[in-house]
Scaffold this motif. Structure first.
Motif, PDB file in Angstrom:
ATOM      1  N   PRO A   1      13.657  68.482  61.225  1.00  0.00           N
ATOM      2  CA  PRO A   1      13.359  69.248  60.008  1.00  0.00           C
ATOM      3  C   PRO A   1      13.242  70.748  60.272  1.00  0.00           C
ATOM      4  N   LEU A   2      12.576  71.085  61.379  1.00  0.00           N
ATOM      5  CA  LEU A   2      12.379  72.500  61.695  1.00  0.00           C
ATOM      6  C   LEU A   2      13.703  73.181  62.041  1.00  0.00           C
ATOM      7  N   GLY A   3      14.554  72.480  62.776  1.00  0.00           N
ATOM      8  CA  GLY A   3      15.868  73.031  63.104  1.00  0.00           C
ATOM      9  C   GLY A   3      16.717  73.252  61.863  1.00  0.00           C
ATOM     10  N   ARG A   4      16.682  72.305  60.931  1.00  0.00           N
ATOM     11  CA  ARG A   4      17.433  72.449  59.686  1.00  0.00           C
ATOM     12  C   ARG A   4      16.907  73.636  58.866  1.00  0.00           C
ATOM     13  N   ALA A   5      15.591  73.812  58.878  1.00  0.00           N
ATOM     14  CA  ALA A   5      14.997  74.948  58.157  1.00  0.00           C
ATOM     15  C   ALA A   5      15.450  76.267  58.771  1.00  0.00           C
ATOM     16  N   LEU A   6      15.478  76.320  60.086  1.00  0.00           N
ATOM     17  CA  LEU A   6      15.916  77.540  60.781  1.00  0.00           C
ATOM     18  C   LEU A   6      17.400  77.810  60.517  1.00  0.00           C
ATOM     19  N   ASP A   7      18.198  76.765  60.513  1.00  0.00           N
ATOM     20  CA  ASP A   7      19.627  76.942  60.217  1.00  0.00           C
ATOM     21  C   ASP A   7      19.842  77.452  58.794  1.00  0.00           C
ATOM     22  N   SER A   8      18.986  77.011  57.872  1.00  0.00           N
ATOM     23  CA  SER A   8      19.148  77.397  56.467  1.00  0.00           C
ATOM     24  C   SER A   8      18.957  78.896  56.254  1.00  0.00           C
ATOM     25  N   VAL A   9      18.187  79.548  57.140  1.00  0.00           N
ATOM     26  CA  VAL A   9      17.947  80.990  56.998  1.00  0.00           C
ATOM     27  C   VAL A   9      18.780  81.791  58.005  1.00  0.00           C
ATOM     28  N   LYS A  10      19.750  81.079  58.650  1.00  0.00           N
ATOM     29  CA  LYS A  10      20.623  81.728  59.645  1.00  0.00           C
ATOM     30  C   LYS A  10      19.787  82.424  60.726  1.00  0.00           C
ATOM     31  N   ALA A  11      18.858  81.673  61.276  1.00  0.00           N
ATOM     32  CA  ALA A  11      17.924  82.222  62.260  1.00  0.00           C
ATOM     33  C   ALA A  11      18.628  82.770  63.500  1.00  0.00           C
ATOM     34  N   TYR A  12      19.795  82.235  63.813  1.00  0.00           N
ATOM     35  CA  TYR A  12      20.521  82.686  65.006  1.00  0.00           C
ATOM     36  C   TYR A  12      20.930  84.153  64.912  1.00  0.00           C
ATOM     37  N   LYS A  13      20.925  84.703  63.686  1.00  0.00           N
ATOM     38  CA  LYS A  13      21.282  86.112  63.495  1.00  0.00           C
ATOM     39  C   LYS A  13      20.053  87.023  63.477  1.00  0.00           C
ATOM     40  N   LYS A  14      18.861  86.428  63.555  1.00  0.00           N
ATOM     41  CA  LYS A  14      17.634  87.186  63.337  1.00  0.00           C
ATOM     42  C   LYS A  14      16.668  87.033  64.512  1.00  0.00           C
ATOM     43  N   HIS A  15      15.596  87.801  64.469  1.00  0.00           N
ATOM     44  CA  HIS A  15      14.600  87.746  65.545  1.00  0.00           C
ATOM     45  C   HIS A  15      13.559  86.687  65.189  1.00  0.00           C
ATOM     46  N   VAL A  16      13.506  85.626  65.994  1.00  0.00           N
ATOM     47  CA  VAL A  16      12.635  84.482  65.695  1.00  0.00           C
ATOM     48  C   VAL A  16      11.385  84.506  66.576  1.00  0.00           C
ATOM     49  N   ILE A  17      10.229  84.410  65.919  1.00  0.00           N
ATOM     50  CA  ILE A  17       8.943  84.392  66.608  1.00  0.00           C
ATOM     51  C   ILE A  17       8.248  83.061  66.364  1.00  0.00           C
TER      52      ILE A  17
END
Length: 255
Positions: A66-82
């Motif tokens: 679920p958490l991975g899908r949520a991160l993918d939904s906001v295109k986290a790979y393009k952003k700074h994740v904390i």
């Protein structure tokens, strides 16, 4: 600047984004935010987002899917994740300033015993701790980081308000006073009403040094290593040390 918060309880950070200076910054378009409910990305009808850890142990972990899908939904790979966690690196004013230069920050709010390590390995750029203690709410810890960062973004508050804050140059802030001039027989220091700006500057510097020496002497050592202390400040530190020594001598004599 935009903050995206991934959470099981979006109502907690929402209150912060809708109040006070933050609300004004959002209204002006300086700050934007998005609250993502991790439960919306769960697979089953119960919206399950946690499970027991492999290997045994107390508590539950947030599941990777679920958490991975949520991160993918906001295109986290393009952003700074904390990921906010007690096992992260200590959060400092220096780190807040660094983060304030980012265009967008994604914050992952942990719950229970934390999150699956594979999420950290695949998505997280920074693991940050707000202090040497444990909280049940990753949302509160994430809000602390947001509050420290957004106020440093240009045009949120006046630059003058930031100049002599605690940690801005390695020292704690000086004592502040406002009306009334007398409160319960305590008066405002005379120098602050003198109108002599140079005397006020020196008084404030000395008070900053006194407070830092009393509450956080480690900051003095760090400021010295970074070359932040002026000759004037070093001289004041010597004077303060002498005054403290005299007080100890007088106290011992009374005994």
């Amino acid at each position: 600047m935009k903050f995206t918060v991934l959470t099981l309880f979006p109502e907690i950070p929402r209150a912060f984004f809708e109040a006070s200076i933050m609300a004004k910054a959002v209204e002006k378009g300086i700050i934007a935010y998005d609250l993502v409910n991790i439960r919306d990305f769960a697979f089953d009808r119960h919206k399950t987002c946690d499970d027991k850890p492999y290997g045994g142990g107390a508590g539950q972990l947030l599941m990777a899917e679920p958490l991975g899908r949520a991160l993918d939904s906001v295109k986290a790979y393009k952003k700074h994740v904390i990921y906010v966690t007690p096992s992260g690196k200590p959060f400092t004013q220096k780190k807040a300033l660094e983060l304030s230069q980012k265009d967008e920050i994604v914050l992952v709010c942990g719950r229970y015993e934390g999150i699956d390590q594979r999420i950290i390995d695949l998505y997280v750029d920074d693991e940050i701790s707000i202090g040497d203690y444990v909280m049940s709410s990753g949302e509160l810890a994430a809000t602390v980081i947001v509050d420290s960062v957004y106020r440093l973004v240009e045009n949120v508050i006046t630059p003058e308000s930031l100049d002599e804050e605690s940690y801005s140059d390695g020292l704690l802030e000086y004592p502040q006073y406002t009306h009334p001039a007398v409160y319960k027989d305590l008066t405002v220091p005379e120098v602050l009403t003198s109108g002599n700006h140079e005397l006020i500057r020196k008084w404030r510097l000395k008070k900053r040094l006194q407070k830092t020496l009393a509450n956080r002497p480690d900051l003095i050592a760090s400021a010295r290593m970074q070359g932040l202390l002026t000759t004037e400040a070093e001289k004041m530190i010597e004077e303060i040390a002498e005054q403290v020594s005299l007080k100890h001598v007088r106290k011992n004599r009374r005994k």
